[in-house]
Structure formats: C-alpha cells, structure tokens
Motif scaffolding. Structure first.
Motif, PDB file in Angstrom:
ATOM      1  N   GLU A  88      25.231  52.221  -7.966  1.00  0.00           N
ATOM      2  CA  GLU A  88      26.127  53.157  -8.639  1.00  0.00           C
ATOM      3  C   GLU A  88      27.422  53.351  -7.852  1.00  0.00           C
ATOM      4  N   ARG A  89      27.310  53.472  -6.539  1.00  0.00           N
ATOM      5  CA  ARG A  89      28.527  53.610  -5.727  1.00  0.00           C
ATOM      6  C   ARG A  89      29.392  52.361  -5.804  1.00  0.00           C
ATOM      7  N   LEU A  90      28.763  51.198  -5.721  1.00  0.00           N
ATOM      8  CA  LEU A  90      29.490  49.931  -5.762  1.00  0.00           C
ATOM      9  C   LEU A  90      30.214  49.745  -7.095  1.00  0.00           C
ATOM     10  N   VAL A  91      29.516  49.972  -8.199  1.00  0.00           N
ATOM     11  CA  VAL A  91      30.107  49.782  -9.525  1.00  0.00           C
ATOM     12  C   VAL A  91      31.196  50.815  -9.783  1.00  0.00           C
ATOM     13  N   ARG A  92      30.949  52.061  -9.403  1.00  0.00           N
ATOM     14  CA  ARG A  92      31.959  53.102  -9.591  1.00  0.00           C
ATOM     15  C   ARG A  92      33.248  52.741  -8.854  1.00  0.00           C
ATOM     16  N   ASP A  93      33.134  52.310  -7.612  1.00  0.00           N
ATOM     17  CA  ASP A  93      34.329  51.958  -6.845  1.00  0.00           C
ATOM     18  C   ASP A  93      35.059  50.774  -7.471  1.00  0.00           C
ATOM     19  N   HIS A  94      34.315  49.785  -7.929  1.00  0.00           N
ATOM     20  CA  HIS A  94      34.927  48.611  -8.568  1.00  0.00           C
ATOM     21  C   HIS A  94      35.671  49.007  -9.836  1.00  0.00           C
ATOM     22  N   LEU A  95      35.049  49.827 -10.669  1.00  0.00           N
ATOM     23  CA  LEU A  95      35.661  50.219 -11.935  1.00  0.00           C
ATOM     24  C   LEU A  95      36.872  51.119 -11.718  1.00  0.00           C
ATOM     25  N   GLN A  96      36.800  52.007 -10.747  1.00  0.00           N
ATOM     26  CA  GLN A  96      37.942  52.881 -10.486  1.00  0.00           C
ATOM     27  C   GLN A  96      39.135  52.095  -9.954  1.00  0.00           C
ATOM     28  N   GLU A  97      38.854  51.025  -9.224  1.00  0.00           N
ATOM     29  CA  GLU A  97      39.938  50.169  -8.746  1.00  0.00           C
ATOM     30  C   GLU A  97      40.553  49.364  -9.880  1.00  0.00           C
ATOM     31  N   GLN A  98      39.711  48.839 -10.772  1.00  0.00           N
ATOM     32  CA  GLN A  98      40.176  47.971 -11.857  1.00  0.00           C
ATOM     33  C   GLN A  98      40.726  48.751 -13.043  1.00  0.00           C
ATOM     34  N   THR A  99      40.189  49.936 -13.289  1.00  0.00           N
ATOM     35  CA  THR A  99      40.593  50.742 -14.459  1.00  0.00           C
ATOM     36  C   THR A  99      40.768  52.199 -14.023  1.00  0.00           C
ATOM     37  N   PRO A 100      41.812  52.513 -13.280  1.00  0.00           N
ATOM     38  CA  PRO A 100      41.976  53.863 -12.723  1.00  0.00           C
ATOM     39  C   PRO A 100      42.163  54.952 -13.765  1.00  0.00           C
ATOM     40  N   ASP A 101      42.575  54.591 -14.991  1.00  0.00           N
ATOM     41  CA  ASP A 101      42.774  55.592 -16.040  1.00  0.00           C
ATOM     42  C   ASP A 101      41.499  55.894 -16.826  1.00  0.00           C
ATOM     43  N   VAL A 102      40.422  55.212 -16.496  1.00  0.00           N
ATOM     44  CA  VAL A 102      39.163  55.372 -17.218  1.00  0.00           C
ATOM     45  C   VAL A 102      38.196  56.177 -16.353  1.00  0.00           C
ATOM     46  N   GLY A 103      37.513  57.147 -16.956  1.00  0.00           N
ATOM     47  CA  GLY A 103      36.548  57.950 -16.228  1.00  0.00           C
ATOM     48  C   GLY A 103      35.265  57.197 -15.958  1.00  0.00           C
ATOM     49  N   PHE A 104      34.358  57.871 -15.287  1.00  0.00           N
ATOM     50  CA  PHE A 104      33.078  57.232 -14.933  1.00  0.00           C
ATOM     51  C   PHE A 104      31.984  58.300 -14.947  1.00  0.00           C
ATOM     52  N   VAL A 105      30.830  57.944 -15.565  1.00  0.00           N
ATOM     53  CA  VAL A 105      29.645  58.789 -15.537  1.00  0.00           C
ATOM     54  C   VAL A 105      28.466  57.919 -15.133  1.00  0.00           C
ATOM     55  N   GLY A 106      27.808  58.300 -14.047  1.00  0.00           N
ATOM     56  CA  GLY A 106      26.622  57.585 -13.594  1.00  0.00           C
ATOM     57  C   GLY A 106      25.396  58.462 -13.682  1.00  0.00           C
ATOM     58  N   GLU A 107      24.248  57.853 -13.905  1.00  0.00           N
ATOM     59  CA  GLU A 107      23.017  58.640 -14.025  1.00  0.00           C
ATOM     60  C   GLU A 107      22.718  59.417 -12.748  1.00  0.00           C
ATOM     61  N   GLU A 108      22.998  58.810 -11.597  1.00  0.00           N
ATOM     62  CA  GLU A 108      22.566  59.414 -10.345  1.00  0.00           C
ATOM     63  C   GLU A 108      23.620  60.312  -9.699  1.00  0.00           C
ATOM     64  N   THR A 109      24.924  60.033  -9.917  1.00  0.00           N
ATOM     65  CA  THR A 109      25.967  60.768  -9.184  1.00  0.00           C
ATOM     66  C   THR A 109      26.890  61.581 -10.077  1.00  0.00           C
ATOM     67  N   GLY A 110      26.678  61.554 -11.406  1.00  0.00           N
ATOM     68  CA  GLY A 110      27.478  62.394 -12.288  1.00  0.00           C
ATOM     69  C   GLY A 110      28.792  61.758 -12.695  1.00  0.00           C
ATOM     70  N   GLY A 111      29.735  62.608 -13.181  1.00  0.00           N
ATOM     71  CA  GLY A 111      30.952  62.112 -13.796  1.00  0.00           C
ATOM     72  C   GLY A 111      32.206  62.498 -13.046  1.00  0.00           C
ATOM     73  N   THR A 112      33.264  61.699 -13.297  1.00  0.00           N
ATOM     74  CA  THR A 112      34.568  61.975 -12.721  1.00  0.00           C
ATOM     75  C   THR A 112      35.635  61.308 -13.590  1.00  0.00           C
ATOM     76  N   GLY A 113      36.854  61.853 -13.583  1.00  0.00           N
ATOM     77  CA  GLY A 113      37.969  61.212 -14.266  1.00  0.00           C
ATOM     78  C   GLY A 113      38.074  61.545 -15.737  1.00  0.00           C
ATOM     79  N   ASN A 114      38.693  60.657 -16.494  1.00  0.00           N
ATOM     80  CA  ASN A 114      39.053  60.842 -17.892  1.00  0.00           C
ATOM     81  C   ASN A 114      37.821  61.143 -18.761  1.00  0.00           C
ATOM     82  N   PRO A 115      37.773  62.327 -19.424  1.00  0.00           N
ATOM     83  CA  PRO A 115      36.608  62.661 -20.245  1.00  0.00           C
ATOM     84  C   PRO A 115      36.659  62.064 -21.644  1.00  0.00           C
ATOM     85  N   GLU A 116      37.784  61.470 -22.032  1.00  0.00           N
ATOM     86  CA  GLU A 116      37.924  60.891 -23.368  1.00  0.00           C
ATOM     87  C   GLU A 116      37.535  59.413 -23.394  1.00  0.00           C
TER      88      GLU A 116
END
Length: 399
Positions: free
Chosen positions: A49-77
């Motif tokens: 989850e940490r690895l994928v979240r970091d990769h996605l935030q780097e590649q798509t900084p305007d897109v939020g992220f919600v993970g089962e284990e660590t919760g959500g951050t960023g764009n809610p839409e």
C-alpha cells in the motif's frame, strides 16, 4: 480533473500493479497482525500500500488515494482505491485465491480497474467504454440461461463489525440460492469473484457489503465484460451501494428476485420516498427515524422452513394491520412459475406469511431504511392449513 486520459491512467495503473506484484512475490506474507474479529493484515500488505500510494501520487498528483489499510488522502472527487491483498485469510493460509485490486473512481463510479491474481498468473483490466481484458485478450460473461445450470459465488460469513448481521443475511441467502443454483461457492475474495464473472468462470457473484477497495475495480471489469452489475434491489451499482451483485444478463430476471430476502437488513437500499401499495389495512405511510414498523412478507418455502422466494412485502404501523393483510392475501397467493416448472413441481413447496417487528434507521445519503429487531417476541409466521391461515410464534408454538 475535468477530462480523463484513460489510456495514460491505465498505463500508470499497470505500472503500480507491476511494483505491487513484484513486492508480493518476493516477500509473501511476513508478519501477520490481527485488525479486529478474525480479520488480518500482513506486513507485505502494508508495504504494498505504501509503495503503490507513493507511485500513484508521483504519477498522478491531482488524483486522490484511498487504501484499505492506511485510509484516504487528496482529491475526494477523483481517487484511486487499492486493496493490497483481497483475500488476506486465503493468502495467509497458502490458498491461491487472492488478488491485488486497483481502481480509479470519479465521484461514485469507477473509470478503470486492474486486478492481478498473482498465484493464478492472470491480470484483468478494463476502462469505461473499452471492454474488458485478461492478459491482453478480450473477455465476456457466460451464456448460462437458467439458475439450475449456474455456478454462483457468495461472500463470506461475517467477521468484524456487523459480522452477526452479515452471517444471518448470508445464511438465508445461501439457503435460497442452494435450492435453485447448480452450485454455490464461497471463494473468499470479492476481486477474484468479480473477474471470474467477467471471464465466464462464474455466472454470478454476490457480495454483501460494498467497500470500494474490494469492489470498484472488479465492478468495472465485470460491467465492461457484459455483466449486469447492480445493488441488491437491481439499481445500478456505485460506491454507495449496499451490495455488489454481478450476473450474466440472461440470469438477472431469475436471480434478482431472490435477493429480496435481504430486505430489512443493512444490505438492502430503501428510499425514504418509496411508495406503498394501497391496502385495506393501514400501511406505514411515512418513514420516521426511530419509529417502529412491521414488515409483512408472503413467500415460498421448500423443504425446511427457509425462504426460497419472496412474493410480496408491505410495511405497516401495527402488527395487527400486518397480520390482517397476510390473512387476506396469503389464501390468494400462487406458486411462481419456477416452482411449478421444477422436476417435482410444487411437491415439498409451501406458501407462508411472516410479520417482523423493526424500526426505521437513517442510512447513507439520507435514506431511511427498515431494519429488523432481532429476536423480537412480536415476530409471527402464518401457514395455510386446509385453506385456513394458522399462526405460530417465532418458537413454533401455535397462536
């Protein structure tokens, strides 16, 4: 984000999935921790989850992220949803039926999904409007035409929060499905079940509950493969649905009526403005949170006293009114066509009525739903004896 380059976003998702699978296959479970009643999380899931979240935030900084284990951050839409291992218990026990599931959601609908089943060596993906694929090849749902020929998956019995309610609802649904389907299976991973509907391995999958990291990616893959993907009441599935039901369209008309068994549970969506059919008894006209109401049901049972199909339901403000409606309607009820068409016809089948006490509760998005009071002494059942309605209480004693 007003427009979406789904081709690029799918490439980003595949890149994230490549990293997740590489980490998973190199590390396996690692340390296992409890996170509630019989629920687990592994060290490798947290790392993925940490690895994928970091990769996605780097590649798509305007897109939020919600993970089962660590919760959500960023764009809610517009946001990614990840289940680092869907089917953790299977994974920990060495059962290969587990998956990594990654979806992209806009508002309440998935735009794309990628699911990898690492121990089965397949990857599935879909983007909205462009079909579904397994390992690069197009896939489509089965052509099964009858429930008697169908293979259906049903989500696990309950554990953790709401486990008792889920176990009860799941058991009733299991009984109804087992009397109709060729076989019912519990696979232990919603993601696996949904992609197996997409590629025709399964004819339907029923997930009680609807956590987006479990269902969003699989829902769009199944839908793009031609499946009907809906909530328990047949409304279109979205992130606010109570269930995730995926079924080959040729079975929809036969399967969906069986899901009425879930009415009155947390797995059934009811609109606060849903109307009632007129009756000489007085139905509950207005749903008020906290108010008591009685659900009257007329159904079909086969063999043991289990509901095989629900024929009609109404809500009333008093038990007496609910019983009056059943006493009028039950003698007029007829077996549905599927009972008559069974090899044994109506042998072993029976019509019955039931009254359950419950109350109205506020649910998601302002919906007011009827929920049963478990074990209420006001619950009664009715059966036809020589054409006459006879009542008994929940313990089976005549009234």
């Amino acid at each position: 984000m007003s427009t979406f380059d789904t081709t690029r976003l799918l490439d980003v998702a595949h890149g994230a999935m490549d990293k997740a699978i590489d980490l998973l296959m190199r590390n396996r479970a690692g340390e296992v921790q409890a996170k509630g009643d019989r629920d687990l999380v592994t060290e490798v899931e947290l790392a993925i989850e940490r690895l994928v979240r970091d990769h996605l935030q780097e590649q798509t900084p305007d897109v939020g992220f919600v993970g089962e284990e660590t919760g959500g951050t960023g764009n809610p839409e517009v946001y990614w949803v990840l289940d680092p291992v869907d089917g953790t218990v299977n994974f920990v026990h060495g059962v290969p039926l587990c998956a990594v599931a990654l979806g992209l959601i806009h508002v309440d609908q998935p735009l794309l999904g990628v699911i990898d089943t690492p121990f089965l060596h397949h990857r599935y993906w879909a983007t909205r409007g462009h079909g579904a694929f397994r390992d690069g090849d197009p896939i489509a749902v089965s052509r099964t035409k009858t429930l008697e020929e169908s293979l259906i998956s049903l989500s696990d019995y309950g554990a953790g929060e709401g486990g008792v309610a889920r176990t009860g609802a799941s058991a009733r649904l299991d009984q109804a499905l087992s009397q109709r389907a060729q076989r019912v299976r519990r696979i232990g991973s919603s993601a696996v079940e949904l992609v197996w509907v997409a590629d025709g391995t399964l004819d339907a999958s029923l997930t009680l509950g609807n956590r987006s990291w479990d269902t969003a990616a699989g829902a769009i893959i199944a839908r793009e493969a031609g499946a009907l993907v809906v909530d328990a009441d047949g409304s279109q599935h979205n992130t606010s649905s109570r269930c995730a039901v995926a079924v080959t369209p040729s079975l929809g008309d036969a399967l969906l009526p069986l899901l009425r068994i879930l009415r009155g549970t947390r797995y059934w969506p009811i609109s606060a403005t849903e109307g009632e059919t007129a009756s000489t008894a007085r139905p509950a006209r207005k749903r008020v949170v906290g108010a008591t109401a009685f659900l009257a049901t007329i159904g079909v049972g086969i063999g043991d006293d289990d509901t095989a199909d629900t024929l009609a339901e109404r809500e009333f403000s008093s038990s007496r009114d609910a019983q009056t409606w059943i006493e009028r309607e039950l003698p007029l009820a007829e077996f549905p066509a599927w009972v008559v068409q069974r090899p044994r016809g109506a042998a072993g089948a029976f019509l019955f009525g039931a009254v359950q006490r419950g109350r109205y509760a506020m649910e998601a998005k302002g919906c007011i739903a009827w929920q049963a009071d478990e074990g209420s002494v006001d619950d009664v059942e009715a059966y036809l004896v020589e054409g006459q309605v006879r009542w008994r209480d929940a313990q089976g004693a005549a009234r």
